[in-house]
Enzyme design. Sequence first.
Site, PDB file in Angstrom:
ATOM      1  CB  ILE A  27      -1.728  -1.673  89.870  1.00  0.00           C
ATOM      2  CG1 ILE A  27      -0.483  -1.630  88.964  1.00  0.00           C
ATOM      3  CG2 ILE A  27      -1.624  -0.655  90.985  1.00  0.00           C
ATOM      4  CD1 ILE A  27      -0.284  -0.279  88.292  1.00  0.00           C
ATOM      5  N   GLY A  30       0.700  -8.711  83.611  1.00  0.00           N
ATOM      6  CA  GLY A  30       0.788  -8.604  82.167  1.00  0.00           C
ATOM      7  C   GLY A  30       1.431  -9.831  81.587  1.00  0.00           C
ATOM      8  N   GLY A  31       1.809  -9.748  80.329  1.00  0.00           N
ATOM      9  CA  GLY A  31       2.339 -10.900  79.631  1.00  0.00           C
ATOM     10  C   GLY A  31       3.641 -11.421  80.188  1.00  0.00           C
ATOM     11  CG  MET A  32       6.956 -10.649  79.377  1.00  0.00           C
ATOM     12  SD  MET A  32       8.245  -9.661  78.622  1.00  0.00           S
ATOM     13  CE  MET A  32       9.697 -10.275  79.490  1.00  0.00           C
ATOM     14  CG  ASP A 148      -1.805 -11.712  74.214  1.00  0.00           C
ATOM     15  OD1 ASP A 148      -2.788 -12.381  73.829  1.00  0.00           O
ATOM     16  OD2 ASP A 148      -1.423 -11.688  75.394  1.00  0.00           O
TER      17      ASP A 148
END
Length: 406
Positions: A27, A30-32, A148
């Site tokens: 879906i 993200g940042g990681m 962020d």
Amino acid sequence: MSTTHEGHRTPGPQYLVAGRYRLQSRIGGGGMGTVWLARDQLLARDVAVKQVVSTEGLSDETAENVRKRAMREGRIAARLSHRNAVAMHDVALDSGEPWLVMEYLPSRSVAQILHTTRTLGPQQAAQIGAQVADAMTEAHVAGIIHRDIKPGNILITTTGRNAGLVKITDFGISRVKDDVSLTQTGVITGTPAYFAPEVARGAEPGEASDVYSLGATVYTVVEGQPPFGVDDNSLVLLHKVARAQINPMTKAGELRPVLLRMLEPNPAKRPTMSESRDLLAQVAAGPRGSVHQALTSPLTKPDGGVPVWAQRAPRPPRTHPTGTHLPVGGPSAHGRPGPTLQGPPPTLSTDPSHTTFESTSRYRPDEPGTSPAGKPSTSTTALAISILAFFVILAIVVVLLIALAG
């Protein structure tokens, strides 16, 4: 689930994470790492699970750093319990790889909404900002710096009784004041278009830089692009941010004075996050509305029509009117390392755990003569056939005239 040539299992639909979370569909990102919709087999509920970037092929030190970051993100997010922040349920280990298990609500990011609408009105933009600021006020009290805040990390739920609820997400590069830093000195991470000037110049992010990033985000929502414009060259954009000369506002209306305060170049002169929340909520409420209602009610469309966040919208392309949402220095969607920028401003992070997944299609519907597959469009083909037919008919007429003349 697929298997690589080395026999390593790659998670896919129906893969069971940690014996409990059944993956259903990808879906987002993200940042990681990659985010999946999954089914919690134990509690029979849908959850969002974030697959942290795989440690396969990394050195022991780097792999351990990735795992520590995942655990840290879980700890940070678990410390924050707020209606406008995505809740963290669990940190699961699957074959030694960390997965973050979070609250799932069908939603669309503000970046995706802006891809459809380009802008939102000042009151709606202010309400989004106020609700994010409310969550971040509590985060700052808990000692959490997000680092962020941007349109891609703000979600608006799309269905059910929670439709229109604003949620801040992705604490992947956040930090807690009393945590030991896992980043190198002089290395900065995040998204340049939403950096505070002091961060672009190499200062350590703090509460004031979160305020600036939120101001830049609300500016983007109402103006249609970030305060310093759009530039695919992260180094050029960083220098613009460092100079702190924002583009003039033309659509912000009553939001303008609030944004100017939040985007104050001197961090010591900016309002706190709680002050920013109150200022934004006053604009969202209007002269006759309720500030409390602006902070607690889901977003609605003034004319009663279907809100844009409840409509089907395409994923934003890599080059987006609100600026690139690719974080600086991280790997690309294809797993290749992103650019490392050197010299002043400071070097940007090349940490493999910090990445964003976005559409890489080069097709643009407003470019004539191309289709999504890169082939000539129907209109171009029809024109070519018409021209060919004209010359064929012309040749036949010439032949007939020659024959008659003979």
